[in-house]
Design an enzyme around this catalytic site. Structure first.
Site, PDB file in Angstrom:
ATOM      1  N   HIS A 171       0.853  -1.207   0.000  1.00  0.00           N
ATOM      2  CA  HIS A 171       0.000   0.000   0.000  1.00  0.00           C
ATOM      3  C   HIS A 171       0.877   1.240   0.000  1.00  0.00           C
ATOM      4  O   HIS A 171       1.464   1.596   1.026  1.00  0.00           O
ATOM      5  CB  HIS A 171      -0.955   0.021   1.195  1.00  0.00           C
ATOM      6  CG  HIS A 171      -1.962   1.122   1.081  1.00  0.00           C
ATOM      7  ND1 HIS A 171      -3.315   0.889   0.961  1.00  0.00           N
ATOM      8  CD2 HIS A 171      -1.820   2.473   1.012  1.00  0.00           C
ATOM      9  CE1 HIS A 171      -3.953   2.048   0.842  1.00  0.00           C
ATOM     10  NE2 HIS A 171      -3.053   3.031   0.869  1.00  0.00           N
TER      11      HIS A 171
ATOM     12  N   HIS B  20       1.674   5.324  -2.186  1.00  0.00           N
ATOM     13  CA  HIS B  20       1.233   6.380  -3.118  1.00  0.00           C
ATOM     14  C   HIS B  20       2.470   6.970  -3.785  1.00  0.00           C
ATOM     15  O   HIS B  20       3.031   7.955  -3.305  1.00  0.00           O
ATOM     16  CB  HIS B  20       0.439   7.458  -2.384  1.00  0.00           C
ATOM     17  CG  HIS B  20      -0.857   6.947  -1.846  1.00  0.00           C
ATOM     18  ND1 HIS B  20      -2.048   7.101  -2.518  1.00  0.00           N
ATOM     19  CD2 HIS B  20      -1.145   6.230  -0.723  1.00  0.00           C
ATOM     20  CE1 HIS B  20      -3.020   6.521  -1.822  1.00  0.00           C
ATOM     21  NE2 HIS B  20      -2.498   5.987  -0.731  1.00  0.00           N
TER      22      HIS B  20
ATOM     23  N   GLN C 184      -9.125   9.440  -5.904  1.00  0.00           N
ATOM     24  CA  GLN C 184      -8.862  10.130  -4.628  1.00  0.00           C
ATOM     25  C   GLN C 184     -10.014  11.050  -4.212  1.00  0.00           C
ATOM     26  O   GLN C 184     -10.332  11.162  -3.040  1.00  0.00           O
ATOM     27  CB  GLN C 184      -7.563  10.953  -4.757  1.00  0.00           C
ATOM     28  CG  GLN C 184      -7.259  11.875  -3.601  1.00  0.00           C
ATOM     29  CD  GLN C 184      -6.731  11.154  -2.380  1.00  0.00           C
ATOM     30  OE1 GLN C 184      -5.575  10.750  -2.333  1.00  0.00           O
ATOM     31  NE2 GLN C 184      -7.590  10.961  -1.377  1.00  0.00           N
TER      32      GLN C 184
ATOM     33  N   HIS D 252      -9.360   1.882  -0.315  1.00  0.00           N
ATOM     34  CA  HIS D 252      -9.205   2.633   0.927  1.00  0.00           C
ATOM     35  C   HIS D 252     -10.579   2.569   1.590  1.00  0.00           C
ATOM     36  O   HIS D 252     -11.558   3.053   1.018  1.00  0.00           O
ATOM     37  CB  HIS D 252      -8.855   4.087   0.641  1.00  0.00           C
ATOM     38  CG  HIS D 252      -7.436   4.320   0.213  1.00  0.00           C
ATOM     39  ND1 HIS D 252      -6.915   3.841  -0.957  1.00  0.00           N
ATOM     40  CD2 HIS D 252      -6.437   5.007   0.824  1.00  0.00           C
ATOM     41  CE1 HIS D 252      -5.646   4.209  -1.049  1.00  0.00           C
ATOM     42  NE2 HIS D 252      -5.330   4.922   0.011  1.00  0.00           N
TER      43      HIS D 252
ATOM     44  N   GLU E 211     -11.266   4.797   6.370  1.00  0.00           N
ATOM     45  CA  GLU E 211     -10.063   5.417   6.930  1.00  0.00           C
ATOM     46  C   GLU E 211     -10.500   6.654   7.703  1.00  0.00           C
ATOM     47  O   GLU E 211     -10.341   7.794   7.258  1.00  0.00           O
ATOM     48  CB  GLU E 211      -9.060   5.789   5.826  1.00  0.00           C
ATOM     49  CG  GLU E 211      -7.731   6.289   6.392  1.00  0.00           C
ATOM     50  CD  GLU E 211      -6.744   6.723   5.324  1.00  0.00           C
ATOM     51  OE1 GLU E 211      -7.102   6.709   4.133  1.00  0.00           O
ATOM     52  OE2 GLU E 211      -5.615   7.096   5.682  1.00  0.00           O
TER      53      GLU E 211
ATOM     54  N   ASP F 161       2.201   3.198   2.915  1.00  0.00           N
ATOM     55  CA  ASP F 161       1.259   4.260   2.541  1.00  0.00           C
ATOM     56  C   ASP F 161       1.950   5.515   2.018  1.00  0.00           C
ATOM     57  O   ASP F 161       1.699   5.922   0.888  1.00  0.00           O
ATOM     58  CB  ASP F 161       0.321   4.600   3.706  1.00  0.00           C
ATOM     59  CG  ASP F 161      -1.023   5.163   3.252  1.00  0.00           C
ATOM     60  OD1 ASP F 161      -1.234   5.301   2.038  1.00  0.00           O
ATOM     61  OD2 ASP F 161      -1.858   5.458   4.110  1.00  0.00           O
TER      62      ASP F 161
ATOM     63  N   TRP G 107       0.585  13.836   3.363  1.00  0.00           N
ATOM     64  CA  TRP G 107      -0.019  13.162   4.520  1.00  0.00           C
ATOM     65  C   TRP G 107       0.995  12.819   5.605  1.00  0.00           C
ATOM     66  O   TRP G 107       0.629  12.583   6.741  1.00  0.00           O
ATOM     67  CB  TRP G 107      -0.731  11.885   4.041  1.00  0.00           C
ATOM     68  CG  TRP G 107      -1.872  12.181   3.135  1.00  0.00           C
ATOM     69  CD1 TRP G 107      -3.151  12.494   3.525  1.00  0.00           C
ATOM     70  CD2 TRP G 107      -1.854  12.251   1.697  1.00  0.00           C
ATOM     71  NE1 TRP G 107      -3.916  12.749   2.408  1.00  0.00           N
ATOM     72  CE2 TRP G 107      -3.160  12.608   1.284  1.00  0.00           C
ATOM     73  CE3 TRP G 107      -0.874  12.055   0.734  1.00  0.00           C
ATOM     74  CZ2 TRP G 107      -3.500  12.763  -0.063  1.00  0.00           C
ATOM     75  CZ3 TRP G 107      -1.211  12.220  -0.608  1.00  0.00           C
ATOM     76  CH2 TRP G 107      -2.516  12.572  -0.995  1.00  0.00           C
TER      77      TRP G 107
END
Ligand SMILES: [Zn+2]
Length: 429
Positions: free
Chosen positions: A58, A60, A153, A211, A214, A310, A316
């Site tokens: 997982h 990005h 997203q 996702h 979350e 992630d 983030w």
């Protein structure tokens, strides 16, 4: 007999010691004591741990290494991160995304991380990040397996062009269907997005990785819909639910019904402890909730759980370094789950288990598998997690693609040893 490579005196993750690993033609041809052959290259592991490579199921990669562009996430929340990414998205160029991704892959290789499942945002009508990462996928293929998830997203329904863009991305060759039901406008639209996305995965014969929930909202229950749709459509282990952090806050009685539904579906679960522990609980005063799904309970129900990273230095999360042992270490602390069995599990959760999530073929320490190996400055998997051990050699298809000297510290203390090897502190007896 002459082989391409023999790695001698290895300790394997399963505890076998003094093992030699023979490699020929990019594959493992022998795993046994005292291989009676010579090789073009012989490496003495000196009793250290040799494992299959780390796998991150997982990530990005379109956002990685963008920290501070165009500004920092001040609140530290998921929602400000999404807003910040929305500011950056129109500014993205193919070259900039590809360059950041390639630099990240260099770092990943240095850390023995040789397979990554990356979500890629499709909520940009230009599909700049999709095309850039498809390009990167080809370029890194000799040294890193990159799998891409078409990730809406801004919401499959909430973003007006997301549905069309998701199909476009899959048509371009993106491997997995993604989604974000908790970001849709309503619970009902979130549930509808789960159904729509599962039907796309079923129709196209693709894996799906959502996702899911979350948030800290105990009423965010899209995983229930997801599990039911996975069961209805027979997606089974092709499906993965990422995050599931709302499960932390759910009513215990409800969870006692939910976990068997997840188990029945055969879907897998991916927790992302570095990000979950920093993004969740941000709206709480004290006591402040932890942002972790219920890993021990999921495991006890026989559900396959893997750990993902992630984010690394993006809107983030400002930290991270492609070190999957950081992820294991955080999982053990944040859950918490500190038994020897659970710490040992956390090593498999960043190697064998995510490899299964990604469906990697010929992965692992077995004869016939690809000769993809990592030599660690540690005696065993628990020690590797404890120390976030140095990667001494990273091997892909029998070739060393990264190496580093052991971390040895010189001491200048009266009456004490002159050097210190942190791996010497393994428990004795
Ligand atoms: Zn994510």
């Amino acid at each position: 007999m002459t082989l391409d490579l023999i790695l001698r005196n290895a300790t394997l993750p399963d505890g076998r010691r003094d093992i030699d690993i023979g490699v020929e033609g990019g594959r493992i041809v022998a795993i046994e004591r005292n291989i009676e052959a010579s090789a073009a290259l012989e490496i003495d592991a000196t009793g250290r741990l040799v494992s299959p490579p780390f796998v991150d199921c997982h990530f990005h990669m379109d956002a990685t290494l963008s920290l501070g562009i165009p500004r920092m996430n001040v609140s530290g929340t998921l929602l400000e991160g999404i807003a910040l990414w929305g500011e950056l998205k129109p500014l993205l160029t193919h070259e900039a995304v590809a360059e950041r991704a390639l630099r990240y892959c260099d770092l990943a290789v240095a850390q023995g991380l040789l397979a990554v499942r990356s979500h890629v945002d499709v909520c940009d009508d230009r599909l700049v990040a999709v095309e850039a990462l498809l390009d990167v996928q080809k370029r890194v293929k000799p040294y890193l397996d990159l799998q891409l998830v078409a990730f809406p997203q801004d919401g499959y329904f909430r973003s007006p062009t997301a549905a069309a863009n998701l199909e476009r991305a899959l048509n371009l060759g993106v491997d997995v269907v993604g989604g974000i039901p908790h970001f849709e406008r309503t619970m009902a639209e979130g549930a509808a997005s789960v159904t729509a996305l599962c039907e796309i995965a079923a129709r196209r014969g693709l894996p799906i990785d959502l996702h899911c929930d979350e948030s800290d909202d105990p009423m965010s229950r899209h995983v229930e819909t997801f599990a039911a749709e996975v069961t209805r459509l027979g997606l089974g282990a092709r499906a993965a639910g990422s995050h599931l952090t709302s499960m932390h806050s759910m009513d215990n009685y409800y969870v006692s019904k939910l976990i068997p539904l997840i188990a029945e579906s055969g879907m897998r679960v991916i927790a992302n402890p570095l990000i979950n522990i920093t993004l969740q609980g941000r709206h709480d005063g004290y006591p402040r909730r932890r942002g972790m799904t219920r890993i021990p309970e999921l495991r006890a129900a026989g559900i396959a759980v893997a750990l993902g990273q992630d984010c690394v230095m993006d809107p983030w999360y400002g930290l991270g370094g492609a070190d999957m042992l950081d992820v294991s270490h955080m999982a053990v602390h944040a859950q918490p789950m500190t038994s020897r069995e659970a710490i040992r599990w956390s090593f498999d959760a960043v190697t064998e288990f995510p490899a299964r999530v990604m469906g990697l073929e010929d992965y692992g320490l077995k004869v016939g598998a690809y000769a993809d190996l990592v030599v660690l400055q540690a005696a065993d998997p628990i020690e590797a997690v404890r120390m976030r051990a140095q990667r001494l050699a990273v091997i892909r298809r029998g070739n060393i693609i990264a190496s580093a000297p052991p971390r040895i510290v010189e001491l200048n203390l009266p009456g004490r040893p002159k050097t210190l090897d942190p791996a010497d502190y393994a428990p004795r007896g």
